[in-house]
Design a protein around this motif. Structure first.
Motif, PDB file in Angstrom:
ATOM      1  N   GLY A   1       0.825  -1.212   0.000  1.00 51.61           N
ATOM      2  CA  GLY A   1       0.000   0.000   0.000  1.00 51.61           C
ATOM      3  C   GLY A   1       0.853   1.253   0.000  1.00 51.61           C
ATOM      4  O   GLY A   1       0.557   2.219  -0.710  1.00 51.61           O
ATOM      5  N   SER A   2       1.920   1.227   0.772  1.00 50.44           N
ATOM      6  CA  SER A   2       2.829   2.375   0.822  1.00 50.44           C
ATOM      7  C   SER A   2       3.531   2.580  -0.513  1.00 50.44           C
ATOM      8  O   SER A   2       3.723   3.714  -0.961  1.00 50.44           O
ATOM      9  N   ILE A   3       3.892   1.475  -1.172  1.00 49.59           N
ATOM     10  CA  ILE A   3       4.525   1.573  -2.487  1.00 49.59           C
ATOM     11  C   ILE A   3       3.560   2.181  -3.500  1.00 49.59           C
ATOM     12  O   ILE A   3       3.926   3.050  -4.299  1.00 49.59           O
ATOM     13  N   ALA A   4       2.305   1.718  -3.461  1.00 49.32           N
ATOM     14  CA  ALA A   4       1.291   2.240  -4.387  1.00 49.32           C
ATOM     15  C   ALA A   4       1.087   3.735  -4.194  1.00 49.32           C
ATOM     16  O   ALA A   4       0.936   4.486  -5.172  1.00 49.32           O
ATOM     17  N   VAL A   5       1.116   4.181  -2.950  1.00 50.54           N
ATOM     18  CA  VAL A   5       0.888   5.599  -2.658  1.00 50.54           C
ATOM     19  C   VAL A   5       2.114   6.446  -2.981  1.00 50.54           C
ATOM     20  O   VAL A   5       2.028   7.437  -3.717  1.00 50.54           O
ATOM     21  N   ASN A   6       3.264   6.045  -2.436  1.00 53.67           N
ATOM     22  CA  ASN A   6       4.474   6.873  -2.546  1.00 53.67           C
ATOM     23  C   ASN A   6       5.131   6.817  -3.928  1.00 53.67           C
ATOM     24  O   ASN A   6       5.643   7.835  -4.413  1.00 53.67           O
ATOM     25  N   TYR A   7       5.128   5.639  -4.539  1.00 50.56           N
ATOM     26  CA  TYR A   7       5.810   5.487  -5.826  1.00 50.56           C
ATOM     27  C   TYR A   7       4.845   5.517  -7.016  1.00 50.56           C
ATOM     28  O   TYR A   7       5.263   5.779  -8.137  1.00 50.56           O
ATOM     29  N   GLY A   8       3.589   5.208  -6.756  1.00 43.77           N
ATOM     30  CA  GLY A   8       2.613   5.198  -7.834  1.00 43.77           C
ATOM     31  C   GLY A   8       1.768   6.447  -7.885  1.00 43.77           C
ATOM     32  O   GLY A   8       1.780   7.199  -8.865  1.00 43.77           O
ATOM     33  N   TYR A   9       1.042   6.732  -6.803  1.00 42.48           N
ATOM     34  CA  TYR A   9       0.094   7.843  -6.768  1.00 42.48           C
ATOM     35  C   TYR A   9       0.801   9.200  -6.769  1.00 42.48           C
ATOM     36  O   TYR A   9       0.514  10.053  -7.619  1.00 42.48           O
ATOM     37  N   TYR A  10       1.726   9.407  -5.812  1.00 44.70           N
ATOM     38  CA  TYR A  10       2.365  10.719  -5.682  1.00 44.70           C
ATOM     39  C   TYR A  10       3.304  11.034  -6.843  1.00 44.70           C
ATOM     40  O   TYR A  10       3.526  12.197  -7.179  1.00 44.70           O
ATOM     41  N   ARG A  11       3.868  10.004  -7.476  1.00 47.03           N
ATOM     42  CA  ARG A  11       4.786  10.230  -8.584  1.00 47.03           C
ATOM     43  C   ARG A  11       4.119  10.026  -9.949  1.00 47.03           C
ATOM     44  O   ARG A  11       4.797  10.019 -10.979  1.00 47.03           O
ATOM     45  N   TYR A  12       2.836   9.802  -9.925  1.00 46.01           N
ATOM     46  CA  TYR A  12       2.069   9.598 -11.162  1.00 46.01           C
ATOM     47  C   TYR A  12       2.651   8.461 -12.012  1.00 46.01           C
ATOM     48  O   TYR A  12       2.699   8.549 -13.248  1.00 46.01           O
ATOM     49  N   ASP A  13       3.090   7.417 -11.327  1.00 45.27           N
ATOM     50  CA  ASP A  13       3.689   6.265 -12.006  1.00 45.27           C
ATOM     51  C   ASP A  13       2.626   5.167 -12.105  1.00 45.27           C
ATOM     52  O   ASP A  13       2.450   4.354 -11.188  1.00 45.27           O
TER      53      ASP A  13
END
Length: 218
Positions: free
Chosen positions: A172-184
Motif C-alpha cells: 500500500g505504501s509503495i502504491a501511494v508513494n511510488y505510484g500515486y504521488y509520482r504519477y507512475d
C-alpha cells in the motif's frame, strides 16, 4: 530493474507480515469473543442477555468505525504500544483493533450454523459448556470458521493497503508513494496485480482447507 524488484519484494514481505500477524492476533482476541457472543445469546448454552448486549454493543461500535479513521484515532495508543506510528509493526495495532470485532462476528455466525440437535445431544449426555464449546461447537463449525478466516485475511489485506496513506509500509505504501504521488501508473498497476495474486492464493488455500475439513464433501 533489480531495485524495483527488490522494492516490491520488500513491500510484499511487509504486507504478508502485517496480514498474518494481525490475523493471528485478531483471532486470539476475536475467537473467544465470538464464542461468548454465541453462548450468551438468548438461545445459547449459557444464556446471559446483559453480557451479550454489552459485548455486542462494543463489537458493533468498533466495527462501525471506518478503518482509515480508526487508524488515525489510535495513533497515541499505537505509539504507546510499539513506540512509533510509522511502519508495518505500528500498523498491526489498528489492524487488530479493527479486525478483531469483525472476526468475532464471523465466529459467532459460524457457530450459529451448528445443528441445534447436536448441541442438545451433548447437553443430554451431561457435557459441560466448556466441553460443548471445544468438542461440539468449534469442531462442527470448522469449515465455516476456515471460510471466515479466508474472508478475514482478504479484508485485513485491504486494510493494509489503506494504511499506506499514513506510512503503514507494505504494498500500500509503495502504491501511494511510488505510484500515486509520482504519477507512475506502471508501479500502481504492478502493485494491484500483486495484491490480487496474494488474495487469490489465500482464497485458494481457504477453499482447499474447507474441502479437507468439511465432512459433507468427503
Amino acid at each position: 530493474m533489480s531495485g524495483l524488484i527488490g522494492l516490491f519484494l520488500k513491500g510484499l514481505m511487509e504486507t504478508l507480515y502485517m496480514v498474518l500477524v494481525s490475523t493471528a492476533v485478531s483471532y486470539i482476541i476475536g475467537l473467544p469473543i465470538g464464542v461468548i457472543l454465541n453462548i450468551t445469546d438468548k438461545d445459547g448454552i449459557c444464556k446471559n442477555v446483559p453480557v451479550n448486549r454489552v459485548l455486542g454493543f462494543v463489537v458493533n461500535f468498533l466495527r462501525s468505525v471506518p478503518f482509515i479513521i480508526l487508524l488515525v484515532t489510535v495513533l497515541p495508543l499505537t505509539r504507546l504500544i510499539v513506540g512509533t506510528t510509522i511502519g508495518s509493526t505500528a500498523t498491526i495495532v489498528p489492524l487488530v483493533i479493527s479486525a478483531a470485532p469483525f472476526v468475532s462476528r464471523m465466529v459467532e455466525s459460524s457457530l450459529q450454523e451448528v445443528d441445534a440437535g447436536v448441541i442438545e445431544a451433548a447437553e443430554s449426555m451431561g457435557s459441560s459448556p466448556f466441553q460443548i464449546i471445544t468438542k461440539v461447537l468449534i469442531p462442527e463449525a470448522k469449515p465455516s470458521l476456515i471460510t471466515g478466516a479466508a474472508i478475514a485475511i482478504t479484508t485485513i489485506l485491504g486494510y493494509t493497503a489503506m494504511a499506506g496513506f499514513v506510512g503503514g509500509g507494505g504494498l500500500g505504501s509503495i502504491a501511494v508513494n511510488y505510484g500515486y504521488y509520482r504519477y507512475d501508473d506502471v508501479t500502481m498497476y504492478i502493485t494491484v496485480i500483486i495484491l490480487v495474486i496474494v488474495v487469490q492464493i489465500f482464497q485458494e488455500i481457504g477453499i482447499r482447507a474447507v474441502k479437507m475439513t468439511d465432512k459433507r464433501l468427503k
